[in-house]
Write a protein that holds these residues in place. Structure first.
Motif, PDB file in Angstrom:
ATOM      1  N   PRO A  88       0.697  -1.228  -0.198  1.00 41.47           N
ATOM      2  CA  PRO A  88       0.114   0.226  -0.086  1.00 41.47           C
ATOM      3  C   PRO A  88       0.680   1.118   0.033  1.00 41.47           C
ATOM      4  O   PRO A  88       2.143   1.055  -0.024  1.00 41.47           O
ATOM      5  CB  PRO A  88      -0.814  -0.127   1.164  1.00 41.47           C
ATOM      6  CG  PRO A  88       0.118  -1.094   2.207  1.00 41.47           C
ATOM      7  CD  PRO A  88       0.927  -1.785   1.301  1.00 41.47           C
ATOM      8  N   VAL A  89       0.181   2.339  -0.427  1.00 44.38           N
ATOM      9  CA  VAL A  89       0.749   3.781  -0.105  1.00 44.38           C
ATOM     10  C   VAL A  89       0.031   4.346   1.215  1.00 44.38           C
ATOM     11  O   VAL A  89      -0.988   4.460   0.951  1.00 44.38           O
ATOM     12  CB  VAL A  89       0.663   4.498  -1.598  1.00 44.38           C
ATOM     13  CG1 VAL A  89       1.419   5.712  -1.157  1.00 44.38           C
ATOM     14  CG2 VAL A  89       1.389   3.725  -2.542  1.00 44.38           C
ATOM     15  N   PHE A  90       0.860   5.163   1.778  1.00 45.56           N
ATOM     16  CA  PHE A  90       0.106   5.828   2.950  1.00 45.56           C
ATOM     17  C   PHE A  90       0.659   6.988   3.368  1.00 45.56           C
ATOM     18  O   PHE A  90       1.905   7.451   2.928  1.00 45.56           O
ATOM     19  CB  PHE A  90       0.164   4.851   4.224  1.00 45.56           C
ATOM     20  CG  PHE A  90       1.469   4.473   4.526  1.00 45.56           C
ATOM     21  CD1 PHE A  90       2.023   5.153   5.701  1.00 45.56           C
ATOM     22  CD2 PHE A  90       2.349   3.497   3.873  1.00 45.56           C
ATOM     23  CE1 PHE A  90       3.523   4.840   6.133  1.00 45.56           C
ATOM     24  CE2 PHE A  90       3.481   2.981   4.418  1.00 45.56           C
ATOM     25  CZ  PHE A  90       4.028   3.696   5.336  1.00 45.56           C
ATOM     26  N   SER A  91      -0.049   7.964   4.050  1.00 44.84           N
ATOM     27  CA  SER A  91       0.376   9.079   4.342  1.00 44.84           C
ATOM     28  C   SER A  91       0.502   9.273   5.777  1.00 44.84           C
ATOM     29  O   SER A  91      -0.316   8.557   6.782  1.00 44.84           O
ATOM     30  CB  SER A  91      -0.650  10.279   3.975  1.00 44.84           C
ATOM     31  OG  SER A  91      -1.896  10.100   4.388  1.00 44.84           O
ATOM     32  N   VAL A  92       1.611   9.965   6.350  1.00 42.20           N
ATOM     33  CA  VAL A  92       2.087  10.042   7.744  1.00 42.20           C
ATOM     34  C   VAL A  92       2.072  11.500   8.444  1.00 42.20           C
ATOM     35  O   VAL A  92       2.729  12.225   7.493  1.00 42.20           O
ATOM     36  CB  VAL A  92       3.265   9.362   8.098  1.00 42.20           C
ATOM     37  CG1 VAL A  92       3.610   9.129   9.657  1.00 42.20           C
ATOM     38  CG2 VAL A  92       3.156   8.053   7.282  1.00 42.20           C
ATOM     39  N   ARG A  93       1.782  11.762   9.560  1.00 40.41           N
ATOM     40  CA  ARG A  93       1.897  13.196   9.899  1.00 40.41           C
ATOM     41  C   ARG A  93       3.394  13.309  10.623  1.00 40.41           C
ATOM     42  O   ARG A  93       4.084  12.214  11.176  1.00 40.41           O
ATOM     43  CB  ARG A  93       1.243  13.279  11.133  1.00 40.41           C
ATOM     44  CG  ARG A  93       1.323  14.484  11.992  1.00 40.41           C
ATOM     45  CD  ARG A  93       0.438  15.838  11.161  1.00 40.41           C
ATOM     46  NE  ARG A  93      -1.080  15.393  11.174  1.00 40.41           N
ATOM     47  CZ  ARG A  93      -2.058  16.246  10.487  1.00 40.41           C
ATOM     48  NH1 ARG A  93      -1.524  16.921   9.454  1.00 40.41           N
ATOM     49  NH2 ARG A  93      -3.062  15.650  10.697  1.00 40.41           N
ATOM     50  N   MET A  94       4.118  14.568  10.322  1.00 34.70           N
ATOM     51  CA  MET A  94       5.546  14.539  10.579  1.00 34.70           C
ATOM     52  C   MET A  94       5.413  14.748  12.046  1.00 34.70           C
ATOM     53  O   MET A  94       4.691  15.188  12.731  1.00 34.70           O
ATOM     54  CB  MET A  94       6.083  15.831  10.058  1.00 34.70           C
ATOM     55  CG  MET A  94       5.974  15.947   8.542  1.00 34.70           C
ATOM     56  SD  MET A  94       6.523  17.512   7.928  1.00 34.70           S
ATOM     57  CE  MET A  94       6.872  17.131   6.193  1.00 34.70           C
ATOM     58  N   ARG A  95       6.718  14.233  12.796  1.00 32.40           N
ATOM     59  CA  ARG A  95       6.915  13.998  14.240  1.00 32.40           C
ATOM     60  C   ARG A  95       6.973  15.940  14.626  1.00 32.40           C
ATOM     61  O   ARG A  95       7.560  16.487  13.732  1.00 32.40           O
ATOM     62  CB  ARG A  95       7.925  13.391  14.702  1.00 32.40           C
ATOM     63  CG  ARG A  95       7.746  11.688  14.584  1.00 32.40           C
ATOM     64  CD  ARG A  95       9.020  11.305  14.717  1.00 32.40           C
ATOM     65  NE  ARG A  95      10.053  11.700  16.141  1.00 32.40           N
ATOM     66  CZ  ARG A  95       9.719  11.106  17.137  1.00 32.40           C
ATOM     67  NH1 ARG A  95       8.894   9.979  17.320  1.00 32.40           N
ATOM     68  NH2 ARG A  95      10.244  11.758  18.108  1.00 32.40           N
ATOM     69  N   PRO A  96       6.625  16.107  15.736  1.00 38.41           N
ATOM     70  CA  PRO A  96       6.806  17.424  16.318  1.00 38.41           C
ATOM     71  C   PRO A  96       8.391  17.514  16.604  1.00 38.41           C
ATOM     72  O   PRO A  96       9.164  16.580  16.937  1.00 38.41           O
ATOM     73  CB  PRO A  96       5.866  17.485  17.595  1.00 38.41           C
ATOM     74  CG  PRO A  96       5.723  16.001  18.024  1.00 38.41           C
ATOM     75  CD  PRO A  96       5.715  15.172  16.750  1.00 38.41           C
ATOM     76  N   MET A  97       8.796  18.668  16.607  1.00 38.11           N
ATOM     77  CA  MET A  97       9.957  19.060  16.936  1.00 38.11           C
ATOM     78  C   MET A  97      10.361  18.794  18.424  1.00 38.11           C
ATOM     79  O   MET A  97       9.194  19.057  19.414  1.00 38.11           O
ATOM     80  CB  MET A  97      10.646  20.546  16.710  1.00 38.11           C
ATOM     81  CG  MET A  97      10.840  20.449  15.038  1.00 38.11           C
ATOM     82  SD  MET A  97      11.307  22.314  14.794  1.00 38.11           S
ATOM     83  CE  MET A  97      12.792  22.429  15.945  1.00 38.11           C
ATOM     84  N   PRO A  98      11.473  18.396  18.967  1.00 40.94           N
ATOM     85  CA  PRO A  98      11.743  18.051  20.467  1.00 40.94           C
ATOM     86  C   PRO A  98      11.703  19.361  21.037  1.00 40.94           C
ATOM     87  O   PRO A  98      11.960  20.483  20.357  1.00 40.94           O
ATOM     88  CB  PRO A  98      13.265  17.454  20.525  1.00 40.94           C
ATOM     89  CG  PRO A  98      13.738  17.855  19.301  1.00 40.94           C
ATOM     90  CD  PRO A  98      12.700  17.761  18.093  1.00 40.94           C
ATOM     91  N   PRO A  99      11.409  19.446  22.570  1.00 38.11           N
ATOM     92  CA  PRO A  99      11.497  20.725  23.008  1.00 38.11           C
ATOM     93  C   PRO A  99      12.738  21.162  23.282  1.00 38.11           C
ATOM     94  O   PRO A  99      13.495  20.536  23.351  1.00 38.11           O
ATOM     95  CB  PRO A  99      10.655  20.422  24.536  1.00 38.11           C
ATOM     96  CG  PRO A  99      10.950  18.657  24.770  1.00 38.11           C
ATOM     97  CD  PRO A  99      10.847  18.370  23.141  1.00 38.11           C
ATOM     98  N   ALA A 100      12.868  22.793  23.302  1.00 31.12           N
ATOM     99  CA  ALA A 100      14.025  23.268  23.602  1.00 31.12           C
ATOM    100  C   ALA A 100      14.632  22.825  24.810  1.00 31.12           C
ATOM    101  O   ALA A 100      14.011  22.548  26.001  1.00 31.12           O
ATOM    102  CB  ALA A 100      13.998  24.684  23.543  1.00 31.12           C
ATOM    103  N   GLY A 101      16.008  22.663  25.008  1.00 31.86           N
ATOM    104  CA  GLY A 101      16.595  22.152  26.102  1.00 31.86           C
ATOM    105  C   GLY A 101      16.795  20.682  26.415  1.00 31.86           C
ATOM    106  O   GLY A 101      17.238  20.235  27.472  1.00 31.86           O
TER     107      GLY A 101
END
Length: 246
Positions: A88-101
């Protein structure tokens, strides 16, 4: 369920845009993957799967609530970034950026333009537990289908940050940055701290730019035989990451 047969269908057009256009991926905050193995990796990693296109109903692969649509095999091949892929072909949400620090071990890539190299670095960083891979300058898009495929599923778990030299120090915060470069006074990479640092790797042709080197606390080299050529960027990054966790 009705089978989608037309390339003019809006969902199909969206998948094609996500596969071909980095700007469309960034705007949507999503990207695509292809193949049952990669889909299983996404599901097992807890990635937010948005939609699946398949020629046959998925059999126990999808988490509850993930929508899928049936398409013709011909249309699936047209949408897939892989040649002659059964899907199959599927779409995925990008991961959020890690928190600062929250960063302790970071690998920085500058102008590494080959998707295979960037995908390999993501795969290695995931294996070694590196907090983030920072892509600086003209690096390959981490969500390009070729990069996604080369990451072997690591893209679903590994934090990725995209920035430029002007904002790199803000991303790294207090972490000391060392550039992999053959300079007078460069340290043996084995002598660097084992945590609480970032190491920058440049492309094989030009290495790190002066703009990025000016941000570094120091430079480091990977000891090699004098007659050897410089290492592939993905291999050099792997050595650096191994030294961070050794």
């Amino acid at each position: 369920m009705e089978i989608i047969r037309s390339r003019q269908n809006e969902l199909i057009r969206q998948f094609i845009r996500l596969g071909r256009d980095a700007a469309a991926r960034l705007q949507a905050g999503a990207y695509i993957g292809a193949g049952e193995k990669l889909l299983r990796e996404a599901a097992a990693s807890g990635a937010e799967i948005l939609c699946v296109l398949t020629a046959e109903p998925p059999d126990g692969v999808l988490p509850d609530g993930v929508p899928y649509r049936l398409v013709t095999p011909e249309l699936l091949r047209a949408v897939s970034p892989l040649q002659n892929s059964p899907g199959p072909v599927f779409s995925v949400r990008m991961r959020p950026m890690p928190p600062a620090g929250a960063l302790s071990r970071v690998i920085v890539l500058e102008d590494v333009q080959d998707p295979g190299n960037v995908g390999t670095v993501l795969r290695t960083a995931d294996a070694f537990g590196i907090d983030a891979v920072v892509l600086c300058g003209a690096c390959a898009d981490p969500y390009n289908p070729k990069t996604v495929r080369a990451s072997m599923g690591a893209i679903f778990r590994q934090s990725v940050i995209r920035t430029d030299a002007d904002h790199l120090r803000g991303v790294l915060g207090p972490l000391p940055l060392y550039g992999a470069a053959l300079t007078d006074g460069a340290a043996d990479i084995r002598t660097l701290p084992k945590s609480g640092l970032a190491v920058a790797i440049g492309n094989e042709g030009g290495g790190l730019t002066q703009a990025l080197l000016s941000l570094c606390e120091g430079t480091a080299i990977i000891p090699m035989r004098p007659c050897a050529e410089s290492l592939n960027a993905g291999v050099a990054a792997a050595v650096a990451m191994w030294e961070m966790v050794r």
